[in-house]
Design a protein around this motif. Structure first.
Motif, PDB file in Angstrom:
ATOM      1  N   MET A 126       8.873 -38.041 -25.683  1.00 46.62           N
ATOM      2  CA  MET A 126       7.766 -37.114 -25.515  1.00 46.62           C
ATOM      3  C   MET A 126       6.562 -37.695 -24.715  1.00 46.62           C
ATOM      4  O   MET A 126       6.501 -38.950 -24.902  1.00 46.62           O
ATOM      5  CB  MET A 126       7.413 -36.951 -27.046  1.00 46.62           C
TER       6      MET A 126
ATOM      7  N   THR B 242      -1.297 -30.994 -26.712  1.00 46.99           N
ATOM      8  CA  THR B 242      -1.172 -31.946 -27.962  1.00 46.99           C
ATOM      9  C   THR B 242      -2.673 -32.685 -28.339  1.00 46.99           C
ATOM     10  O   THR B 242      -3.051 -32.617 -29.449  1.00 46.99           O
ATOM     11  CB  THR B 242      -0.109 -32.735 -27.751  1.00 46.99           C
TER      12      THR B 242
ATOM     13  N   ALA C  31       4.105 -23.285 -36.879  1.00 44.15           N
ATOM     14  CA  ALA C  31       5.253 -24.344 -36.620  1.00 44.15           C
ATOM     15  C   ALA C  31       5.283 -24.881 -35.435  1.00 44.15           C
ATOM     16  O   ALA C  31       5.753 -26.271 -35.594  1.00 44.15           O
ATOM     17  CB  ALA C  31       6.297 -23.335 -36.588  1.00 44.15           C
ATOM     18  N   ALA C  32       4.598 -24.490 -34.476  1.00 45.89           N
ATOM     19  CA  ALA C  32       4.819 -25.234 -33.043  1.00 45.89           C
ATOM     20  C   ALA C  32       3.615 -26.527 -33.304  1.00 45.89           C
ATOM     21  O   ALA C  32       3.963 -27.563 -32.755  1.00 45.89           O
ATOM     22  CB  ALA C  32       4.418 -24.275 -32.087  1.00 45.89           C
TER      23      ALA C  32
ATOM     24  N   SER D 195       2.847 -27.801 -35.826  1.00 47.96           N
ATOM     25  CA  SER D 195       3.091 -28.766 -36.912  1.00 47.96           C
ATOM     26  C   SER D 195       3.901 -29.846 -36.176  1.00 47.96           C
ATOM     27  O   SER D 195       4.119 -31.119 -36.576  1.00 47.96           O
ATOM     28  CB  SER D 195       3.806 -28.099 -38.165  1.00 47.96           C
ATOM     29  N   LYS D 196       5.014 -29.127 -35.493  1.00 44.89           N
ATOM     30  CA  LYS D 196       6.133 -30.090 -34.851  1.00 44.89           C
ATOM     31  C   LYS D 196       5.153 -31.117 -33.714  1.00 44.89           C
ATOM     32  O   LYS D 196       5.732 -32.056 -33.559  1.00 44.89           O
ATOM     33  CB  LYS D 196       6.915 -29.203 -34.093  1.00 44.89           C
ATOM     34  N   ARG D 197       4.295 -30.442 -33.097  1.00 44.75           N
ATOM     35  CA  ARG D 197       3.791 -31.138 -31.968  1.00 44.75           C
ATOM     36  C   ARG D 197       3.006 -32.492 -32.877  1.00 44.75           C
ATOM     37  O   ARG D 197       3.184 -33.695 -32.077  1.00 44.75           O
ATOM     38  CB  ARG D 197       2.618 -30.571 -31.318  1.00 44.75           C
TER      39      ARG D 197
ATOM     40  N   SER E 193       3.920 -33.910 -35.654  1.00 37.00           N
ATOM     41  CA  SER E 193       5.036 -34.582 -36.041  1.00 37.00           C
ATOM     42  C   SER E 193       5.536 -35.604 -35.015  1.00 37.00           C
ATOM     43  O   SER E 193       5.866 -36.866 -35.305  1.00 37.00           O
ATOM     44  CB  SER E 193       6.089 -33.853 -36.981  1.00 37.00           C
ATOM     45  N   ASP E 194       5.868 -35.048 -33.817  1.00 34.64           N
ATOM     46  CA  ASP E 194       6.279 -35.701 -32.875  1.00 34.64           C
ATOM     47  C   ASP E 194       5.580 -36.746 -32.387  1.00 34.64           C
ATOM     48  O   ASP E 194       5.884 -37.656 -32.068  1.00 34.64           O
ATOM     49  CB  ASP E 194       6.673 -34.501 -31.695  1.00 34.64           C
TER      50      ASP E 194
ATOM     51  N   THR F 107       5.429 -39.564 -34.730  1.00 37.99           N
ATOM     52  CA  THR F 107       6.769 -40.489 -34.388  1.00 37.99           C
ATOM     53  C   THR F 107       6.583 -41.472 -33.206  1.00 37.99           C
ATOM     54  O   THR F 107       6.955 -42.431 -33.184  1.00 37.99           O
ATOM     55  CB  THR F 107       8.002 -39.293 -34.315  1.00 37.99           C
TER      56      THR F 107
END
Length: 297
Positions: free
Chosen positions: A1, A7, A32-33, A35-37, A39-40, A43
């Motif tokens: 990523m 982001t 949802a998008a 939250s994923k951004r 989270s990624d 990480t």
């Protein structure tokens, strides 16, 4: 990523709203998008950016550090866009200067005029801020150059000695002190003071000096602008401490007297500061060289 602006702007929006939902809405992203951004990104960076709470989220220290860099990036992108657009208009550069009121009143105008005459292709913008605000603006990329009074509060800045000034006193004509040529700060503490707003370097200095003497500063009125101070002094609302250059001008225009302030701290050291970097932009380097030329060999 990869780190992308979408982001990073999302992180900033969540930090400001304290909510992933509201942050996502502000950046026009599905929850949802969004939250994923986040989270990624966590990480990728190996840190937690937000602590989830019952009523939203709270940024972690790692997040606050990231936000500072995001704001600096925004400032740099804005400067980049402005400068490139101005090239299309025939302007070869844009210099953003932040300075405290004393530097603007005592030192900068003739130097800015000379620099502008020597470099007509460079557009100059000047903003009046307190010394602390000037340092923060330069360190965070919201200004290219700062002119302020010591002390240096931010070690992210590289500085040069620029000019010296002095603080003087204004009193109304026919005031108890008006027949004197100089006064001490203790003399002033017996009278109401008209001062600049909180955060102004001279105002903060007087508060510290009063506390060191175990006295209370009778700050009856606090305003923005030396002109307003002079008019209030003329009206008999109190005495004032302000830079010597405007004090001398006001003594010729208003019904007031200028007195010397007989204190070691009345001397003011103005410095020029830029953000620390390996190589200064050409426009900034030219300005530094013009105002603070290196000593002759």
């Amino acid at each position: 990523m990869r780190l992308d602006l979408t982001t990073l702007n999302l992180v900033l929006a969540i930090e400001q709203t304290r909510s992933i939902t509201r942050g996502a809405e502000r950046e026009h992203l599905a929850l949802a998008a969004a939250s994923k951004r986040i989270s990624d990104l966590e990480t990728r960076l190996g840190v937690q950016l937000f602590e989830r709470r019952a009523r939203g989220v709270e940024p972690t220290e790692a997040c606050r550090a990231l936000v500072r860099h995001i704001r600096s990036l925004h400032a740099s992108l804005h400067a980049l866009e402005s400068e490139v657009v101005e090239f299309a208009r025939g302007i070869k550069g844009h210099l953003r200067i932040a300075a405290n009121a004393g530097a603007i009143a005592e030192a900068l105008p003739p130097d800015l005029a000379a620099f502008s005459q020597a470099h007509p292709q460079i557009r100059i913008s000047l903003e009046d801020q307190t010394s602390a605000e000037v340092q923060a603006a330069v360190a965070e990329g919201r200004a290219d150059v700062g002119v302020f009074t010591t002390p240096l509060l931010d070690n992210r800045l590289q500085t040069w000695n620029y000019r010296h000034g002095r603080l003087s006193v204004l009193v109304p004509n026919r005031h108890a002190l008006s027949d004197r040529s100089s006064v001490t700060f203790d003399d002033l503490l017996d009278h109401d003071l008209v001062g600049l707003h909180s955060g102004a370097a001279a105002q903060e200095l007087m508060l510290q000096e009063a506390m060191a003497r175990g006295r209370t500063l009778k700050a009856r009125l606090q305003v923005r602008g030396f002109d307003a101070i002079a008019q209030l002094v003329e009206a008999g609302m109190g005495v004032a401490v302000l830079p010597d250059a405007p004090a001398r001008r006001f003594a010729q225009v208003f019904d007031v007297q200028r007195l010397d302030l007989d204190e070691a701290w009345a001397r003011r050291d103005y410095v020029l500061g830029v953000a620390r970097q390996e190589r200064l932009p050409t426009v900034v380097q030219r300005f530094v060289d013009a105002l603070c030329p290196p000593p002759a060999k």
